[in-house]
Design a protein around this motif. Structure first.
Motif, mmCIF file in Angstrom:
data_model
loop_
_atom_site.group_PDB
_atom_site.id
_atom_site.type_symbol
_atom_site.label_atom_id
_atom_site.label_comp_id
_atom_site.label_asym_id
_atom_site.label_seq_id
_atom_site.Cartn_x
_atom_site.Cartn_y
_atom_site.Cartn_z
ATOM 1 N N ALA A 75 33.183 11.395 14.777
ATOM 2 C CA ALA A 75 32.805 12.400 13.782
ATOM 3 C C ALA A 75 33.028 13.798 14.316
ATOM 4 O O ALA A 75 32.905 14.040 15.512
ATOM 5 N N PRO A 76 33.346 14.761 13.404
ATOM 6 C CA PRO A 76 33.455 16.150 13.839
ATOM 7 C C PRO A 76 32.111 16.651 14.355
ATOM 8 O O PRO A 76 31.055 16.122 14.014
ATOM 9 N N ALA A 77 32.151 17.672 15.176
ATOM 10 C CA ALA A 77 30.910 18.249 15.687
ATOM 11 C C ALA A 77 30.070 18.783 14.542
ATOM 12 O O ALA A 77 30.594 19.263 13.544
ATOM 13 N N VAL A 78 28.778 18.709 14.660
ATOM 14 C CA VAL A 78 27.870 19.143 13.609
ATOM 15 C C VAL A 78 27.238 20.472 13.978
ATOM 16 O O VAL A 78 26.762 20.657 15.094
ATOM 17 N N ALA A 79 27.233 21.410 13.052
ATOM 18 C CA ALA A 79 26.618 22.711 13.288
ATOM 19 C C ALA A 79 25.330 22.820 12.494
ATOM 20 O O ALA A 79 25.114 22.104 11.534
ATOM 21 N N ASP A 80 24.461 23.720 12.883
ATOM 22 C CA ASP A 80 23.182 23.891 12.217
ATOM 23 C C ASP A 80 23.279 24.811 11.012
ATOM 24 O O ASP A 80 22.494 24.697 10.093
ATOM 25 N N GLU A 81 24.211 25.749 11.039
ATOM 26 C CA GLU A 81 24.350 26.649 9.904
ATOM 27 C C GLU A 81 25.343 26.044 8.915
ATOM 28 O O GLU A 81 25.856 24.968 9.127
ATOM 29 N N GLY A 82 25.645 26.765 7.806
ATOM 30 C CA GLY A 82 26.552 26.200 6.838
ATOM 31 C C GLY A 82 27.564 27.183 6.339
ATOM 32 O O GLY A 82 27.400 28.379 6.483
ATOM 33 N N VAL A 83 28.648 26.633 5.724
ATOM 34 C CA VAL A 83 29.767 27.443 5.294
ATOM 35 C C VAL A 83 29.994 28.420 6.453
ATOM 36 O O VAL A 83 30.213 27.979 7.558
ATOM 37 N N TRP A 129 30.975 21.757 2.229
ATOM 38 C CA TRP A 129 30.726 20.969 3.439
ATOM 39 C C TRP A 129 31.706 21.363 4.542
ATOM 40 O O TRP A 129 31.931 20.615 5.477
ATOM 41 N N GLY A 130 32.308 22.550 4.435
ATOM 42 C CA GLY A 130 33.370 22.948 5.349
ATOM 43 C C GLY A 130 32.877 23.504 6.674
ATOM 44 O O GLY A 130 31.676 23.574 6.963
ATOM 45 N N ASP A 131 33.843 23.930 7.470
ATOM 46 C CA ASP A 131 33.632 24.472 8.810
ATOM 47 C C ASP A 131 32.542 25.552 8.795
ATOM 48 O O ASP A 131 32.560 26.450 7.958
ATOM 49 N N THR A 132 31.624 25.467 9.733
ATOM 50 C CA THR A 132 30.498 26.401 9.773
ATOM 51 C C THR A 132 30.669 27.536 10.768
ATOM 52 O O THR A 132 29.834 28.439 10.833
ATOM 53 N N THR A 133 31.732 27.494 11.560
ATOM 54 C CA THR A 133 31.904 28.506 12.602
ATOM 55 C C THR A 133 33.298 29.127 12.626
ATOM 56 O O THR A 133 33.504 30.152 13.266
ATOM 57 N N GLY A 134 34.258 28.508 11.957
ATOM 58 C CA GLY A 134 35.642 28.944 12.058
ATOM 59 C C GLY A 134 36.352 28.334 13.250
ATOM 60 O O GLY A 134 37.505 28.642 13.526
ATOM 61 N N THR A 135 35.660 27.427 13.952
ATOM 62 C CA THR A 135 36.247 26.795 15.140
ATOM 63 C C THR A 135 36.288 25.275 15.012
ATOM 64 O O THR A 135 36.424 24.566 16.004
ATOM 65 N N GLY A 136 36.161 24.757 13.786
ATOM 66 C CA GLY A 136 36.301 23.328 13.569
ATOM 67 C C GLY A 136 35.034 22.518 13.684
ATOM 68 O O GLY A 136 35.086 21.325 14.001
ATOM 69 N N LYS A 137 33.885 23.122 13.422
ATOM 70 C CA LYS A 137 32.620 22.387 13.438
ATOM 71 C C LYS A 137 32.173 22.133 12.005
ATOM 72 O O LYS A 137 31.847 23.060 11.266
ATOM 73 N N CYS A 184 35.074 28.551 4.437
ATOM 74 C CA CYS A 184 35.954 28.295 5.575
ATOM 75 C C CYS A 184 36.702 26.989 5.331
ATOM 76 O O CYS A 184 36.656 26.419 4.227
ATOM 77 N N GLN A 185 37.382 26.486 6.361
ATOM 78 C CA GLN A 185 38.151 25.263 6.228
ATOM 79 C C GLN A 185 37.292 24.122 5.695
ATOM 80 O O GLN A 185 36.191 23.896 6.152
ATOM 81 N N GLY A 186 37.819 23.392 4.733
ATOM 82 C CA GLY A 186 37.095 22.271 4.147
ATOM 83 C C GLY A 186 36.313 22.618 2.914
ATOM 84 O O GLY A 186 35.807 21.733 2.215
ATOM 85 N N ASP A 187 36.187 23.915 2.606
ATOM 86 C CA ASP A 187 35.462 24.349 1.413
ATOM 87 C C ASP A 187 36.385 24.542 0.212
ATOM 88 O O ASP A 187 35.912 24.817 -0.897
ATOM 89 N N SER A 188 37.707 24.412 0.411
ATOM 90 C CA SER A 188 38.663 24.650 -0.662
ATOM 91 C C SER A 188 38.280 23.916 -1.944
ATOM 92 O O SER A 188 37.884 22.748 -1.921
ATOM 93 N N GLY A 189 38.448 24.603 -3.068
ATOM 94 C CA GLY A 189 38.155 24.017 -4.363
ATOM 95 C C GLY A 189 36.700 24.056 -4.752
ATOM 96 O O GLY A 189 36.341 23.744 -5.896
ATOM 97 N N GLY A 190 35.826 24.444 -3.818
ATOM 98 C CA GLY A 190 34.397 24.504 -4.097
ATOM 99 C C GLY A 190 34.018 25.732 -4.901
ATOM 100 O O GLY A 190 34.817 26.653 -5.082
ATOM 101 N N PRO A 191 32.779 25.776 -5.388
ATOM 102 C CA PRO A 191 32.366 26.817 -6.329
ATOM 103 C C PRO A 191 31.838 28.101 -5.715
ATOM 104 O O PRO A 191 31.153 28.095 -4.694
ATOM 105 N N LEU A 192 32.178 29.214 -6.373
ATOM 106 C CA LEU A 192 31.519 30.496 -6.182
ATOM 107 C C LEU A 192 30.751 30.748 -7.467
ATOM 108 O O LEU A 192 31.343 30.808 -8.555
ATOM 109 N N VAL A 193 29.437 30.877 -7.359
ATOM 110 C CA VAL A 193 28.565 30.933 -8.533
ATOM 111 C C VAL A 193 27.815 32.261 -8.566
ATOM 112 O O VAL A 193 27.256 32.694 -7.556
#
Length: 276
Positions: free
Chosen positions: A28-36, A173-181, A229-238
């Motif tokens: 699994a990819p590394a998990v970060a505590d923050e989001g987006v 559910w995308g990258d939370t740091t810009g470094t692939g987490k 960030c990466q992995g968030d493509s297509g997701g919503p801005l509300v």
């Protein structure tokens, strides 16, 4: 969403997810505590219109095969980024991905909560320009409808939600740091709608991309720190309870003076009306 990863030229955000995961990851990819970027944990029960696009064959099963986001805009209709359906992202032509599914109601991608629904049909905007990323929208028709109460309305042209300075939230559910987490759970970050002039200055037509106000929307924070960030493509801005943007592209993640660029939903409404 187009963003550089240790290089100057931008590429779609989802492409970087594919590059990080393909061939199928053994862990699994590394998990970060923050989001987006600069966000926090939220629940799909509070935001049921946020969905994940999944292909375990292409992206492994550790996070339900998630590789892009999407938005439920009618009971059987999900919109996402056109580039999420590209061979560049999927690694193979779309017709060779047999297990594409829309996942709804799953906050934690490690679980089996919610439902997984394959699309019965797909439509990619024929006016999508992969060079500029203009018209970056695709439509997935679900084989099974979801509850009407889960639908998020789209903001049409002239809606005050598009006004510069309006508070907005981006989800994914995308990258939370810009470094692939990559996190396992859904995250959201509060940003603000920015004036078109800000993005025109940031992306005047150089290697980072070209901002086109007619089809794109600018959002973020001038000082950086909060972004898709990466992995968030297509997701919503509300904003103000309506969908105003789809995560599309940008330069880096959360960088000062490099805000996120979103597909403008008022243009999406026109495109869908035009193409029936």
């Amino acid at each position: 969403m187009r963003r550089p990863f240790a290089r100057a030229l931008t590429v779609p955000l989802a492409v970087l997810v594919a590059a990080a995961v393909l061939p199928l990851a053994s862990s699994a990819p590394a998990v970060a505590d923050e989001g987006v970027i600069g966000g926090s944990a939220v629940k799909t029960s509070d935001h049921p219109w946020v969905v994940a696009l999944s292909s375990r064959d292409r992206f492994g099963g550790m996070r339900s095969g998630q590789f892009c986001g999407g938005v439920l805009v009618a009971r059987s209709t999900v919109i996402t980024a056109a580039h999420c359906m590209s061979e560049e992202v999927l690694g193979v032509p779309r017709n060779r991905v047999s297990d594409l599914k829309v996942i709804a109601g799953r906050t934690d991608l490690r679980t089996t909560e919610g439902v997984e629904i394959p699309p019965s049909s797909e439509w990619i905007n024929p006016d999508y320009d992969s060079r500029t990323n203009s018209g970056d929208v695709a439509v997935l028709t679900l084989s099974k409808p979801l509850p009407a109460g889960d639908v998020l309305p789209m903001a049409e042209e002239g809606d005050p939600a598009y006004k510069a300075g309006t508070k907005a939230s981006v989800y994914g559910w995308g990258d939370t740091t810009g470094t692939g987490k990559y996190p396992n759970t859904l995250r959201a970050a509060q940003v603000q709608v920015l004036a078109d002039a800000v993005c025109e200055q940031a992306y005047p037509g150089n290697a980072d991309g070209t901002y086109m106000a007619k089809t794109m929307l600018c959002a973020g924070e001038l000082g950086g720190g909060k972004d898709a960030c990466q992995g968030d493509s297509g997701g919503p801005l509300v904003a103000q309870g309506k969908l105003v943007g789809l995560v599309s592209w940008g330069s880096g993640c959360g960088r000062p003076k490099s805000p996120g660029v979103y597909t403008r939903v008022s243009d999406v409404v026109k495109v869908l009306q035009q193409h029936g």
